[in-house]
Design an enzyme around this catalytic site. Sequence first.
Site, PDB file in Angstrom:
ATOM      1  N   ALA A  66       0.858  -1.177   0.000  1.00  0.00           N
ATOM      2  CA  ALA A  66       0.000   0.000   0.000  1.00  0.00           C
ATOM      3  C   ALA A  66       0.898   1.231   0.000  1.00  0.00           C
ATOM      4  O   ALA A  66       2.067   1.161   0.413  1.00  0.00           O
ATOM      5  CB  ALA A  66      -0.887  -0.020   1.234  1.00  0.00           C
ATOM      6  N   GLY A 110       0.627  -4.999   1.064  1.00  0.00           N
ATOM      7  CA  GLY A 110      -0.593  -5.075   0.263  1.00  0.00           C
ATOM      8  C   GLY A 110      -0.353  -5.726  -1.097  1.00  0.00           C
ATOM      9  O   GLY A 110      -1.288  -6.283  -1.686  1.00  0.00           O
ATOM     10  N   GLU A 113      -0.661  -9.298  -0.414  1.00  0.00           N
ATOM     11  CA  GLU A 113      -2.080  -9.562  -0.118  1.00  0.00           C
ATOM     12  C   GLU A 113      -2.923  -9.531  -1.392  1.00  0.00           C
ATOM     13  O   GLU A 113      -3.828 -10.358  -1.570  1.00  0.00           O
ATOM     14  CB  GLU A 113      -2.590  -8.534   0.897  1.00  0.00           C
ATOM     15  CG  GLU A 113      -1.944  -8.730   2.268  1.00  0.00           C
ATOM     16  CD  GLU A 113      -2.212  -7.582   3.222  1.00  0.00           C
ATOM     17  OE1 GLU A 113      -1.971  -6.413   2.841  1.00  0.00           O
ATOM     18  OE2 GLU A 113      -2.678  -7.844   4.345  1.00  0.00           O
ATOM     19  N   GLU A 133       4.856  -5.119   7.172  1.00  0.00           N
ATOM     20  CA  GLU A 133       4.148  -4.038   7.874  1.00  0.00           C
ATOM     21  C   GLU A 133       4.650  -3.831   9.301  1.00  0.00           C
ATOM     22  O   GLU A 133       4.593  -2.726   9.836  1.00  0.00           O
ATOM     23  CB  GLU A 133       2.639  -4.337   7.907  1.00  0.00           C
ATOM     24  CG  GLU A 133       1.947  -4.213   6.555  1.00  0.00           C
ATOM     25  CD  GLU A 133       1.923  -5.495   5.743  1.00  0.00           C
ATOM     26  OE1 GLU A 133       2.740  -6.413   6.014  1.00  0.00           O
ATOM     27  OE2 GLU A 133       1.086  -5.590   4.832  1.00  0.00           O
TER      28      GLU A 133
HETATM   29  N1  CO8 Z   1       4.573   3.115  -0.772  1.00  0.00           N
HETATM   30  C1  CO8 Z   1       4.993   4.264  -1.364  1.00  0.00           C
HETATM   31  N2  CO8 Z   1       6.137   4.369  -2.070  1.00  0.00           N
HETATM   32  C2  CO8 Z   1       6.915   3.280  -2.180  1.00  0.00           C
HETATM   33  C3  CO8 Z   1       6.555   2.045  -1.592  1.00  0.00           C
HETATM   34  C4  CO8 Z   1       5.329   1.982  -0.868  1.00  0.00           C
HETATM   35  N3  CO8 Z   1       4.874   0.847  -0.294  1.00  0.00           N
HETATM   36  N4  CO8 Z   1       7.527   1.142  -1.852  1.00  0.00           N
HETATM   37  C5  CO8 Z   1       8.456   1.793  -2.592  1.00  0.00           C
HETATM   38  N5  CO8 Z   1       8.091   3.078  -2.793  1.00  0.00           N
HETATM   39  C6  CO8 Z   1       8.816   4.115  -3.530  1.00  0.00           C
HETATM   40  C7  CO8 Z   1      10.011   4.612  -2.750  1.00  0.00           C
HETATM   41  O1  CO8 Z   1       9.622   5.596  -1.818  1.00  0.00           O
HETATM   42  C8  CO8 Z   1      10.880   5.170  -3.852  1.00  0.00           C
HETATM   43  O2  CO8 Z   1      10.367   6.414  -4.235  1.00  0.00           O
HETATM   44  P1  CO8 Z   1      11.392   7.643  -4.524  1.00  0.00           P
HETATM   45  O3  CO8 Z   1      12.221   7.185  -5.679  1.00  0.00           O
HETATM   46  O4  CO8 Z   1      10.485   8.782  -4.860  1.00  0.00           O
HETATM   47  O5  CO8 Z   1      12.192   7.811  -3.289  1.00  0.00           O
HETATM   48  C9  CO8 Z   1      10.617   4.204  -5.017  1.00  0.00           C
HETATM   49  O6  CO8 Z   1       9.377   3.544  -4.701  1.00  0.00           O
HETATM   50  C10 CO8 Z   1      11.702   3.142  -5.163  1.00  0.00           C
HETATM   51  O7  CO8 Z   1      11.871   2.507  -3.897  1.00  0.00           O
HETATM   52  P2  CO8 Z   1      13.294   2.343  -3.181  1.00  0.00           P
HETATM   53  O8  CO8 Z   1      14.204   3.482  -3.555  1.00  0.00           O
HETATM   54  O9  CO8 Z   1      13.043   2.132  -1.740  1.00  0.00           O
HETATM   55  O10 CO8 Z   1      13.797   1.019  -3.887  1.00  0.00           O
HETATM   56  P3  CO8 Z   1      14.758  -0.109  -3.267  1.00  0.00           P
HETATM   57  O11 CO8 Z   1      15.075  -1.021  -4.405  1.00  0.00           O
HETATM   58  O12 CO8 Z   1      15.887   0.490  -2.518  1.00  0.00           O
HETATM   59  O13 CO8 Z   1      13.857  -0.891  -2.201  1.00  0.00           O
HETATM   60  C11 CO8 Z   1      11.864  -1.963  -1.439  1.00  0.00           C
HETATM   61  C12 CO8 Z   1      12.723  -1.587  -2.639  1.00  0.00           C
HETATM   62  C13 CO8 Z   1      12.598  -2.985  -0.570  1.00  0.00           C
HETATM   63  C14 CO8 Z   1      10.577  -2.599  -1.990  1.00  0.00           C
HETATM   64  C15 CO8 Z   1      11.543  -0.723  -0.598  1.00  0.00           C
HETATM   65  O14 CO8 Z   1      11.047   0.301  -1.488  1.00  0.00           O
HETATM   66  C16 CO8 Z   1      10.547  -0.928   0.471  1.00  0.00           C
HETATM   67  O15 CO8 Z   1      10.863  -1.463   1.523  1.00  0.00           O
HETATM   68  N6  CO8 Z   1       9.259  -0.488   0.246  1.00  0.00           N
HETATM   69  C17 CO8 Z   1       8.228  -0.553   1.224  1.00  0.00           C
HETATM   70  C18 CO8 Z   1       7.713  -1.972   1.387  1.00  0.00           C
HETATM   71  C19 CO8 Z   1       6.640  -2.017   2.468  1.00  0.00           C
HETATM   72  O16 CO8 Z   1       6.860  -1.711   3.612  1.00  0.00           O
HETATM   73  N7  CO8 Z   1       5.415  -2.426   2.073  1.00  0.00           N
HETATM   74  C20 CO8 Z   1       4.296  -2.527   2.980  1.00  0.00           C
HETATM   75  C21 CO8 Z   1       3.515  -1.260   2.974  1.00  0.00           C
HETATM   76  S1  CO8 Z   1       2.205  -1.236   4.193  1.00  0.00           S
HETATM   77  C22 CO8 Z   1       0.992  -2.180   3.477  1.00  0.00           C
HETATM   78  O17 CO8 Z   1       1.109  -2.642   2.369  1.00  0.00           O
HETATM   79  C23 CO8 Z   1      -0.206  -2.415   4.299  1.00  0.00           C
HETATM   80  C24 CO8 Z   1      -1.346  -2.986   3.484  1.00  0.00           C
HETATM   81  C25 CO8 Z   1      -2.612  -2.826   4.263  1.00  0.00           C
HETATM   82  C26 CO8 Z   1      -3.848  -2.872   3.416  1.00  0.00           C
HETATM   83  C27 CO8 Z   1      -3.981  -1.778   2.410  1.00  0.00           C
HETATM   84  C28 CO8 Z   1      -4.489  -0.502   2.913  1.00  0.00           C
HETATM   85  C29 CO8 Z   1      -4.666   0.565   1.853  1.00  0.00           C
END
Ligand code: CO8
Length: 259
Positions: A66, A110, A113, A133
């Site tokens: 998400a 998400g 999921e 999460e």
């Molecule tokens: N949300 C928003 N932006 C994101 C997300 C995300 N989940 N994941 C990545 N991005 C963005 C980054 O902010 C970055 O943006 P920018 O270039 O503007 O800084 C771009 O994508 C590229 O990401 P990274 O630079 O971080 O890329 P890496 O290769 O270094 O890392 C990862 C990749 C490991 C995937 C890393 O981006 C990461 O850890 N992302 C977050 C993963 C995460 O925590 N997901 C869970 C989110 S919470 C959730 O899903 C709850 C669901 C509940 C139900 C839904 C409710 C609506």
Amino acid sequence: MSYENIEVRTEAGKVGIVTLNRPKALNALNNALMDELGAALKAFDADDSIGCMIVTGSERAFAAGADIGAMAKYSFVDAYKGDYITRNWEIIRSVRKPVIAAVSGFALGGGCELAMMCDFIIAADNAKFGQPEIKLGVIPGAGGTQRLPRAVGKAKAMDMALTGRMMDAAEAERAGLVSRVVPFDKMMDEALGAALQIADFSQIAVMAAKESVNRAFESGLSDGVMFERRLFHALFATADQKEGMDAFVNKRKADFKHQ
Ligand code: CO8
């Protein structure tokens, strides 16, 4: 209908394909994207010519979860009252024709999921699944703590939900989270092959099979078996059953009319 966060196309006039398309955010699932995804799947579901759907992302990410930026400032009231956590996600489960997730790269939070809400997952060998999460001070909110243990058992589901570690494609296949793993450049061909095969079967039997397998996760064994038996009985009222069995007996290819 035009979409901003997804791309939609059909293959051979019978498979509907939705590609998540927010590449700069690794396909983070914001409210607009989920509304569009639900609308696209509902439209395919209502289209008699479509027999199966595929949801996919990019090589780098199916979906990294998400949209954390969008969620960061939510209050409890925002989260509770809004459709975006996660009532608009339920549309995916209401689709009656099969939906295959073709997953490459990150399927996190998400994203994992969403893949699990689909009927089965075909993964590229670079796929990574996770429920991270816990690292954000929350827990999965779109079924992760419920569907993951049903798919992989308590031990791995607890491990993933509590540590936030990722599972690679090989582990995901061993654990039963995904049905097939193929090299990335073969992933769409593999998903499409399965989808085209399904689309050529009787839509009524396909929908009944999906409904009955899903019932296994909602009922006890004898109720589930009775549910299956009643659906099986009902299929003898269809022209497709006559066609399928006549085709077998007469050694020809069945031509299902979805009736
Ligand atoms: N949300 C928003 N932006 C994101 C997300 C995300 N989940 N994941 C990545 N991005 C963005 C980054 O902010 C970055 O943006 P920018 O270039 O503007 O800084 C771009 O994508 C590229 O990401 P990274 O630079 O971080 O890329 P890496 O290769 O270094 O890392 C990862 C990749 C490991 C995937 C890393 O981006 C990461 O850890 N992302 C977050 C993963 C995460 O925590 N997901 C869970 C989110 S919470 C959730 O899903 C709850 C669901 C509940 C139900 C839904 C409710 C609506």
